[in-house]
Design an enzyme around this catalytic site. Structure first.
Site, short mmCIF file in Angstrom:
data_model
loop_
_atom_site.label_atom_id
_atom_site.label_comp_id
_atom_site.label_asym_id
_atom_site.label_seq_id
_atom_site.Cartn_x
_atom_site.Cartn_y
_atom_site.Cartn_z
N HIS A 1 0.87 -1.19 0.00
CA HIS A 1 0.00 0.00 0.00
C HIS A 1 0.91 1.24 0.00
CE1 HIS A 1 -2.84 2.96 1.69
NE2 HIS A 1 -3.81 2.13 1.39
N ASP B 1 2.93 -3.99 8.58
CA ASP B 1 1.70 -3.23 8.36
C ASP B 1 0.55 -4.22 8.52
OD1 ASP B 1 -0.58 -2.19 7.24
OD2 ASP B 1 0.38 -1.47 5.40
N GLN C 1 -4.62 -4.81 7.36
CA GLN C 1 -5.64 -5.75 6.87
C GLN C 1 -5.75 -7.01 7.71
OE1 GLN C 1 -7.88 -5.12 4.75
NE2 GLN C 1 -7.07 -3.25 3.83
N LYS D 1 -10.36 -0.13 10.57
CA LYS D 1 -10.44 -1.41 9.85
C LYS D 1 -10.65 -2.56 10.83
CE LYS D 1 -7.38 0.17 6.19
NZ LYS D 1 -8.06 0.35 4.92
N CYS E 1 -4.65 2.27 -3.74
CA CYS E 1 -3.39 2.83 -3.21
C CYS E 1 -2.22 1.87 -3.41
CB CYS E 1 -3.51 3.20 -1.73
SG CYS E 1 -4.65 4.52 -1.42
N1 PMP Z 1 -1.78 -0.47 4.68
C1 PMP Z 1 -2.73 -1.28 4.19
C2 PMP Z 1 -2.39 -2.68 3.83
C3 PMP Z 1 -4.03 -0.77 4.02
O1 PMP Z 1 -4.97 -1.56 3.53
C4 PMP Z 1 -4.30 0.57 4.39
C5 PMP Z 1 -5.69 1.16 4.22
N2 PMP Z 1 -6.30 0.87 3.00
C6 PMP Z 1 -3.27 1.34 4.91
C7 PMP Z 1 -2.02 0.80 5.05
C8 PMP Z 1 -3.48 2.76 5.32
O2 PMP Z 1 -4.37 2.83 6.39
P1 PMP Z 1 -4.95 4.24 6.86
O3 PMP Z 1 -5.50 4.89 5.62
O4 PMP Z 1 -6.04 3.86 7.82
O5 PMP Z 1 -3.85 5.00 7.47
#
Ligand code: PMP
Length: 401
Positions: free
Chosen positions: A118, A195, A198, A221, A359
């Site tokens: 991401h 990270d 998910q 999440k 993203c």
């Molecule tokens: N890493 C992963 C794997 C994600 O899925 C996301 C959110 N889509 C993020 C980072 C970023 O999270 P946030 O927008 O809540 O900071």
């Protein structure tokens, strides 16, 4: 616990019983217990923390600090002292990139990531590398969407200063072999940033047991509120994470010419905290602790398996991400149909999915795709919803073909 019980915990489904919400990788819905925790705080417990001596403030402080310990227990950390509160995963990554890594990087050093990350777990590392002359090494994936582990291992060497990897890819659904990656990293004394955006809701993280150095997730999440998240830092690195944003609430002593900061996690939390948010995130964790998460994860996975089967029979449909170790996130591409058109069609069928790059532009570019349609399943989704998605995609195909 039955599906109906779980759905009943989430007010959005009683308000809109027909909603087929399959965008859980973007954000989950919130159960009543989370909404109530925040509402009760504002109605009955509202005060600023840490600085007040009166009862209301002391109670708010206790609750906020208790949340640190609850979350430590949830992820298997030694103590609440290892948990910093942030606005989400993105901020947590930025904090470590800026206030831990940047000062240790110079030309000849490297940081290892992979192409499926991401942007939140890619750009912060890319930027500190660009600024310091260090090399960003980007591992590739194979045709199933799994990491090429031989290549990944070869990218790590004595000059590796950080390895950052998602536990689960938000676009492909791949579950990365983080234990293997941690062993490779620690063999050269490099720290690992996981990270867990998910995975935190439904997967045991066991940060101590797995020797994870840094870990982040977002409250929204895991059925908690927006604008909340955590940064876990192991004891090994706790005194090496410097301040990030500076100001009130994170200092020991402020002189005219210099300031002494608190140690982690106090040094991260400058300014007035998102107190109600942290309380809501704690409520989400307590909610999850009261569920059989393994059973619910297996149930969501089983729905995803059936959906993948159903989708793979549709001519011109390509599943993007078919690793053997995969979660309940499904990405697909339908020949001749733009992902946004597909998602718009599915919306007309009452199904909420996401379309686009999620993203992960480096990944999509490497696959030669402008985007995918993504459906992601979690604890309140049903077999019928999975079937409805497959039927709607078949209809979409017939409509467009
Ligand atoms: N890493 C992963 C794997 C994600 O899925 C996301 C959110 N889509 C993020 C980072 C970023 O999270 P946030 O927008 O809540 O900071």
């Amino acid at each position: 616990m039955t599906e109906t019980d779980i759905r009943g915990d989430f007010p959005i489904f009683s308000q809109d019983p027909a909603l087929v919400y399959l965008d859980n990788a973007a954000t989950t819905q919130r159960p009543e217990i989370v909404l109530k925790a925040m509402d009760t705080f504002y109605r009955k417990g509202n005060a600023n923390i840490h600085r007040g001596v009166y009862d209301l403030s002391a109670r708010a402080t206790d609750h906020y600090e208790r949340a640190r310990h609850t979350i430590a227990g949830f992820i298997g950390a030694r103590s609440g002292e290892n948990i910093g509160f942030t606005s989400g995963t993105t901020e947590s990554v930025n904090i470590i990139a800026r206030s831990f890594l940047a000062g240790r990087l110079s030309e000849g050093d490297n940081v290892v990531v992979n192409i499926a990350e991401h942007h939140a777990n890619f750009i912060p590392w890319q930027q500190v590398c660009l600024e310091t002359g260090a090399e960003l090494r980007v591992a590739s994936i194979d045709e199933t969407g799994a990491l090429n582990m031989t290549e990944f291992a070869n990218l790590i060497d004595e000059r590796t200063r950080m390895i950052a990897v998602a536990h689960i890819s938000n676009t492909l659904g791949t579950i990365h072999p983080i234990d293997e990656i941690i062993a490779l990293a620690h063999a050269v004394n490099a720290p690992v940033f996981i990270d867990a955006a998910q995975s935190a809701a439904l997967y045991p993280l066991d940060v101590e047991k797995r020797h994870i150095d840094f870990l982040a997730f977002s409250g929204h999440k895991i059925f908690g509120p927006f604008g909340t998240g955590i940064l876990y830092v192991s004891d090994k690195y706790r005194d090496q994470v410097g301040p990030y944003s500076v100001g009130g609430g994170m200092i020991r002593d402020v002189g005219r010419n210099a300031t002494v900061f608190q140690s982690f996690p106090g040094n991260l939390e400058a300014g007035t905290a998102n107190i109600a948010g942290v309380i809501g995130m704690e409520a989400a964790v307590v909610y999850l602790q009261g569920l059989d998460r393994n059973m619910l994860r297996e149930k969501a996975d089983a729905i995803a398996v059936e959906v993948r089967k159903g989708l793979s029979g549709i001519p011109g449909l390509h599943l993007i991400g078919q690793a053997s170790n995969i979660s309940s996130i499904i990405s697909f591409d339908l020949e001749g149909v733009h992902p946004h058109d597909a998602a718009t069609f599915l919306n007309a069928e009452g199904i909420a999915v996401r379309a686009g790059m999620h993203c992960t532009q480096p990944l999509l570019d490497s696959l030669g795709l402008a985007g995918t349609v993504r459906a992601s399943f979690t604890i309140y989704n049903t077999v019928e919803e999975g079937e409805k998605l497959v039927e709607a995609v078949k209809k979409l195909h017939n409509f467009w073909a």
